[in-house]
Design an enzyme around this catalytic site. Structure first.
Site, short mmCIF file in Angstrom:
data_model
loop_
_atom_site.label_atom_id
_atom_site.label_comp_id
_atom_site.label_asym_id
_atom_site.label_seq_id
_atom_site.Cartn_x
_atom_site.Cartn_y
_atom_site.Cartn_z
N HIS A 326 0.71 -1.07 -0.08
CA HIS A 326 -0.11 0.07 0.02
C HIS A 326 1.04 1.21 -0.01
CE1 HIS A 326 -3.30 -2.76 1.00
NE2 HIS A 326 -4.18 -1.80 0.62
N GLY A 327 2.01 1.14 0.44
CA GLY A 327 2.82 2.45 0.54
C GLY A 327 4.11 2.42 1.16
#
Length: 480
Positions: A326-327
């Site tokens: 996700h990041g």
């Protein structure tokens, strides 16, 4: 190009008309139109990254063809790892280069060593995590001989860049979506109408629920030191519905748009906030990513077949990788680890598949035990989302600590009654439709099978969108 924009409102009918009324006699021309339209759609953000998609498409197509001609195990593995290295190499550079560099510098500084390195001003290509995993599924499935490699470059290109789900999923498997580009599509009025219903419901989720919740969630999270515990808890609730309305709304629009062109995409959300435990939640949240990690990472690692240590190891790996997907921030890793901790007791006790049916199926209301289970699971999810939304781990810990102080039971300093009423309407609608594929599906029993109620719902939702829609914001998952 945002789904909730005038640009897309003009783009979609033009492509639809060309697709069904100009190129409908030739499937190859239809596929070519999809490629052109998809590159135009993606290039609307930044045309410079079109080369990245084109290169990834060419590499995986070529490797697929090479795999079809090669039987030597070593060469096949080299071809597979070439595809993995190229795709994950691009993803790693654009998404994680500065993260690893900054943490490398911080680690040296911790031991008293100073090094001078310069971060790069890297722009993250929109949707790179999504189409990278989609192309990888093709190469892996061809390598496993679960899919016959294609020699139709246009069809393969259309599979990779299909505009409805290009930038935020669902992450389609090649075994499911690619064969649909080989078959002649015939316009199906009932599917198209249901697709329009799903688009409308997705727009309601995004514009009314997500964008309105975002305004309050941003205000509270960005100024968390100024608010009481009750207000911070409300802010966490707002973000919980923001991310669900935003992401599942995108998926609804993507799936509905695909149906307009004769394609069926996989279901990506199944009313996850009505889950009775975390295992059920992860079977219902971002299904395309969860099943991707299950099939291409968790099962190859041994899944749940080994001893206790292997089960624990594999569970943490799958959730940590999911978080990091996700990041490039420690908050996502903590979020993943926290969900692993939630999940482990269920798996180790063999209860992770005890809730595989739909809650209160065939009934209007759940029983008391199910109500408690839903509330408990929802609260665990809300607390985990704090790490997902916070700027850093320290911010998340401070936010949670400030929730659970003496002001938790005070009156919230922010209490938007209109938004709360809209959320109540949203929750009730989703509950009544939880046995369907989306909030406006009419197949089977239900209130929406009655035409006056159905059309009243359409008109009411359109009025609400124009009357109470929040300020336009990009979809959250574009950054991933």
């Amino acid at each position: 190009m945002l789904f909730n924009s005038v640009d897309f409102a003009l783009f979609l009918p033009i492509v639809f008309i060309l697709y069904w009324f100009v190129f409908n006699k030739n499937i190859n021309l239809q596929n070519f139109l999809i490629v052109v339209a998809s590159y135009f759609f993606y290039g609307w953000w930044d045309w410079k990254f079109l080369g990245l998609i084109a290169f990834s498409t060419f590499v995986d197509y070529s490797i697929g063809v090479a795999l079809s001609k090669e039987n030597r195990p070593l060469i096949r593995k080299i071809l597979l790892w070439t595809s993995i290295s190229v795709n994950l190499g691009f993803l790693g550079f654009f998404k994680y280069y500065n993260f690893f560099l900054d943490n490398f510098v911080s680690a040296y500084s911790f031991f008293g060593q100073e090094i001078n390195v310069q971060s790069l001003n890297i722009i993250l290509p929109v949707g790179i995590s999504f189409y990278t995993f989609q192309t990888l599924s093709y190469t892996i499935d061809v390598y496993r001989k679960q899919l016959e490699p294609t020699r139709d470059f246009i069809a393969f290109s259309a599979f990779v860049c299909f505009f409805p789900q290009l930038v935020a999923g669902p992450i389609e498997r090649a075994t499911h979506l690619l064969p649909q580009f080989y078959k002649k599509r015939v316009f199906d009025y009932s599917k198209a109408v249901d697709g329009m219903r799903q688009i409308l419901w997705g727009l309601f989720k995004k514009i009314v629920i997500a964008d309105n919740c975002a305004e309050y969630a941003n205000e509270i999270f960005n100024n968390s030191g100024e608010y009481s515990g009750s207000t911070l808890l409300l802010g966490a609730f707002f973000f919980t519905f923001q991310i669900y309305g935003d992401f599942s709304g995108y998926s609804d629009i993507a799936i509905g748009t695909s149906r307009l062109f004769g394609f069926d995409l996989m279901k990506n959300f199944a009313f996850p906030y009505f889950s009775r435990d975390i295992a059920e939640f992860w079977r219902r949240w971002h299904i395309s990513l969860s099943t991707w990690f299950r099939d291409y990472l968790y099962i190859p690692l041994g899944g749940s077949r080994g001893g206790t240590w292997m089960k624990i190891r594999n569970t943490f790996i799958i959730f940590l990788v999911s978080g990091f997907w996700h990041g490039a921030n420690w908050t996502f890793l903590v979020w993943g680890a926290l969900n692993a901790i939630y999940f482990l007791p269920l798996m180790l006790s063999g209860k992770n598949r005890q809730n595989i049916d739909i809650v209160a199926q065939g009934k209007y209301l759940p029983n008391f035990k199910e109500i408690l289970q839903i509330i408990y699971t929802f609260l665990l999810t809300v607390l985990a989302w704090v790490f997902f939304r916070a700027e850093n781990v320290a911010h998340a810990l401070s936010y949670l600590a400030n929730i659970f102080d003496t002001t938790l039971f005070s009156q919230p300093q922010i209490l938007p009654t209109t938004l709360i009423a809209l959320l109540a309407l949203f929750i009730i609608t989703e509950w009544l439709q939880r046995e369907k594929n989306h909030g406006l599906e009419i197949y089977g029993n239900g209130l929406l099978k009655h035409r006056p109620i159905r059309w009243g719902a359409y008109i009411g939702i359109i009025i609400i969108i124009f009357s109470f829609g929040g300020s336009q914001q990009e979809f959250i998952y574009f950054q991933f």
